[in-house]
Write a protein that holds these residues in place. Structure first.
Motif, PDB file in Angstrom:
ATOM      1  N   LEU A  80     -68.158  17.571   6.378  1.00 21.03           N
ATOM      2  CA  LEU A  80     -66.730  17.332   6.576  1.00 21.03           C
ATOM      3  C   LEU A  80     -65.835  17.981   5.529  1.00 21.03           C
ATOM      4  O   LEU A  80     -64.608  17.965   5.677  1.00 21.03           O
ATOM      5  N   LEU A  81     -66.414  18.548   4.478  1.00 19.31           N
ATOM      6  CA  LEU A  81     -65.608  19.167   3.429  1.00 19.31           C
ATOM      7  C   LEU A  81     -64.653  20.227   3.976  1.00 19.31           C
ATOM      8  O   LEU A  81     -63.464  20.244   3.605  1.00 19.31           O
ATOM      9  N   PRO A  82     -65.101  21.121   4.891  1.00 25.42           N
ATOM     10  CA  PRO A  82     -64.169  22.137   5.420  1.00 25.42           C
ATOM     11  C   PRO A  82     -62.981  21.541   6.172  1.00 25.42           C
ATOM     12  O   PRO A  82     -61.908  22.135   6.212  1.00 25.42           O
ATOM     13  N   PHE A  83     -63.179  20.345   6.783  1.00 22.91           N
ATOM     14  CA  PHE A  83     -62.121  19.731   7.581  1.00 22.91           C
ATOM     15  C   PHE A  83     -61.202  18.842   6.742  1.00 22.91           C
ATOM     16  O   PHE A  83     -60.142  18.447   7.206  1.00 22.91           O
ATOM     17  N   SER A  84     -61.629  18.508   5.532  1.00 20.75           N
ATOM     18  CA  SER A  84     -60.875  17.563   4.710  1.00 20.75           C
ATOM     19  C   SER A  84     -60.174  18.219   3.528  1.00 20.75           C
ATOM     20  O   SER A  84     -59.361  17.581   2.860  1.00 20.75           O
ATOM     21  N   ALA A  85     -60.490  19.484   3.267  1.00 20.14           N
ATOM     22  CA  ALA A  85     -59.924  20.159   2.091  1.00 20.14           C
ATOM     23  C   ALA A  85     -58.416  20.353   2.217  1.00 20.14           C
ATOM     24  O   ALA A  85     -57.698  20.376   1.214  1.00 20.14           O
ATOM     25  N   HIS A  86     -57.921  20.523   3.432  1.00 16.30           N
ATOM     26  CA  HIS A  86     -56.497  20.820   3.632  1.00 16.30           C
ATOM     27  C   HIS A  86     -55.810  19.748   4.476  1.00 16.30           C
ATOM     28  O   HIS A  86     -54.914  20.042   5.253  1.00 16.30           O
ATOM     29  N   GLY A  87     -56.238  18.496   4.312  1.00 17.51           N
ATOM     30  CA  GLY A  87     -55.638  17.410   5.072  1.00 17.51           C
ATOM     31  C   GLY A  87     -54.287  17.016   4.503  1.00 17.51           C
ATOM     32  O   GLY A  87     -53.821  17.569   3.502  1.00 17.51           O
ATOM     33  N   PRO A  88     -53.626  16.042   5.121  1.00 17.91           N
ATOM     34  CA  PRO A  88     -52.308  15.586   4.645  1.00 17.91           C
ATOM     35  C   PRO A  88     -52.422  14.912   3.282  1.00 17.91           C
ATOM     36  O   PRO A  88     -53.489  14.445   2.878  1.00 17.91           O
ATOM     37  N   ARG A  89     -51.308  14.849   2.578  1.00 14.87           N
ATOM     38  CA  ARG A  89     -51.274  14.220   1.257  1.00 14.87           C
ATOM     39  C   ARG A  89     -51.607  12.736   1.382  1.00 14.87           C
ATOM     40  O   ARG A  89     -51.126  12.045   2.283  1.00 14.87           O
ATOM     41  N   ILE A  90     -52.459  12.256   0.481  1.00 16.74           N
ATOM     42  CA  ILE A  90     -52.902  10.866   0.527  1.00 16.74           C
ATOM     43  C   ILE A  90     -52.125  10.051  -0.504  1.00 16.74           C
ATOM     44  O   ILE A  90     -52.136  10.374  -1.694  1.00 16.74           O
ATOM     45  N   GLU A  91     -51.435   9.013  -0.043  1.00 13.27           N
ATOM     46  CA  GLU A  91     -50.650   8.166  -0.933  1.00 13.27           C
ATOM     47  C   GLU A  91     -51.562   7.208  -1.699  1.00 13.27           C
ATOM     48  O   GLU A  91     -52.732   7.014  -1.344  1.00 13.27           O
ATOM     49  N   ALA A  92     -51.000   6.575  -2.741  1.00 16.60           N
ATOM     50  CA  ALA A  92     -51.780   5.685  -3.612  1.00 16.60           C
ATOM     51  C   ALA A  92     -52.411   4.536  -2.829  1.00 16.60           C
ATOM     52  O   ALA A  92     -53.583   4.184  -3.045  1.00 16.60           O
ATOM     53  N   GLN A  93     -51.644   3.931  -1.900  1.00 15.27           N
ATOM     54  CA  GLN A  93     -52.182   2.815  -1.118  1.00 15.27           C
ATOM     55  C   GLN A  93     -53.354   3.264  -0.259  1.00 15.27           C
ATOM     56  O   GLN A  93     -54.357   2.544  -0.135  1.00 15.27           O
ATOM     57  N   ALA A  94     -53.246   4.463   0.333  1.00 15.75           N
ATOM     58  CA  ALA A  94     -54.332   4.984   1.161  1.00 15.75           C
ATOM     59  C   ALA A  94     -55.576   5.246   0.317  1.00 15.75           C
ATOM     60  O   ALA A  94     -56.707   5.028   0.761  1.00 15.75           O
ATOM     61  N   TRP A  95     -55.375   5.717  -0.931  1.00 14.82           N
ATOM     62  CA  TRP A  95     -56.520   5.937  -1.823  1.00 14.82           C
ATOM     63  C   TRP A  95     -57.263   4.626  -2.071  1.00 14.82           C
ATOM     64  O   TRP A  95     -58.503   4.598  -2.100  1.00 14.82           O
TER      65      TRP A  95
END
Length: 307
Positions: free
Chosen positions: A195-210
């Motif tokens: 999944l690394l190729p599909f996740s490298a350029h995903g949307p910005r992850i906010e603190a709560q999502a982290w």
């Protein structure tokens, strides 16, 4: 506290944790590929030191063939996660989880095809009941917020997820002697690379999502695996199977409390049929009473002849 009681508490805890996965997936607000990728990353961060500390990373513990099968199982389990998580927003957590619990029948079918395991009439009858339950859910009126097309798509995704879980379970059956913690580590490591190729350029992850993603990796993957495997080692198979049904019940309750999703009467009937059929197949119940009586009589006759 006895070992059996510790096993019961571990299994029950693992199933309650599993029942909250859908809630965290939906609340993360992230694409499915990103959720599964970070679940694998954080899960590996928990499992790696555990495997190292238990001496499971030494050379010679696992053969090349076994490692290859474990990777193949990782592909199946990661595909299972992707499909199931994609089913949640389409059919609701309750329905997706209930349909996903057709996995025992997928496992029975694959066991008959791949491992030449005997497929009994009793198991076939439970399969028919489960199938009728799935049909009831498909034909039921979707709940508020779910369009008919997406609803059916969610059910199909949940069925496909159950199939890939069964594939992973069949592969795991061929890995006797390999520590389950090591199998889990190989599986999540496989997911990271896939999944690394599909996740490298995903949307910005906010603190709560982290925070949510970290919880999915550490609690719902690392801790859950530890509790589950610990329980399996302490409990008989029938008790493990019984306690596993805490998972769908917990998911349905969480879906009701968190999102207010009401099941329609036909959906309730379908869910009950699937869960009863899954319990019956897993725990060896007789689908038809006279079949059990006939089987018991046959066993008594067989014992008498041996004497």
């Amino acid at each position: 506290m006895t070992e059996k009681m510790r096993g019961v508490l571990e299994m029950a805890s693992a199933m309650v944790i599993s029942g909250t996965i859908g809630l965290f997936v939906v609340l993360s607000g992230q694409p499915v590929t990103s959720v599964v990728f970070w679940r694998c990353v954080f899960g590996a961060a928990v499992l790696l030191p555990i495997c190292a500390g238990m001496g499971f990373l030494r050379l010679g513990l696992i053969s090349r063939r076994q490692a290859g099968l474990a990777v193949l199982g990782g592909v199946a389990i990661v595909t299972n996660w992707l499909l199931l998580f994609a089913a949640y927003p389409r059919a609701s957590i309750s329905i997706a989880t209930a349909v996903y619990n057709t996995q025992p029948f997928m496992l029975v079918a694959l066991g008959a095809l791949v491992l030449s395991e005997k497929l009994t009439l009793n198991k076939l009858l439970w399969l028919v009941i489960s199938f009728l339950g799935t049909l009831a859910i498909i034909y039921a009126k979707p709940g508020a917020g779910y369009s008919g097309e997406n609803y059916v798509a969610g059910i199909v995704l949940a069925l496909a997820a159950a199939f890939f879980y069964a594939v992973a379970a069949i592969i795991a059956k061929t890995l006797k002697g390999v520590p389950p913690q090591l199998i889990a580590l190989i599986q999540v490591a496989t997911g990271i690379f896939l999944l690394l190729p599909f996740s490298a350029h995903g949307p910005r992850i906010e603190a709560q999502a982290w925070t949510i993603l970290l919880t999915l990796g550490v609690v719902h993957t690392g801790l859950m695996y530890i509790l589950l495997y610990g329980a399996i080692q302490k409990l008989p198979t029938n008790l493990t199977g019984s306690l596993s049904f805490i998972y769908p019940v917990a998911a349905i309750i969480i879906d009701r409390i968190a999102f207010g999703h009401h099941l329609q009467p036909l959906q309730i009937a379908g869910v009950v049929a699937i869960l009863v059929a899954a319990a019956g197949s897993t725990l060896g119940w007789s689908a038809v009473p006279h079949l059990k009586a006939k089987r018991d009589a046959s066993e008594r006759t067989s014992r008498s002849m041996r004497r």
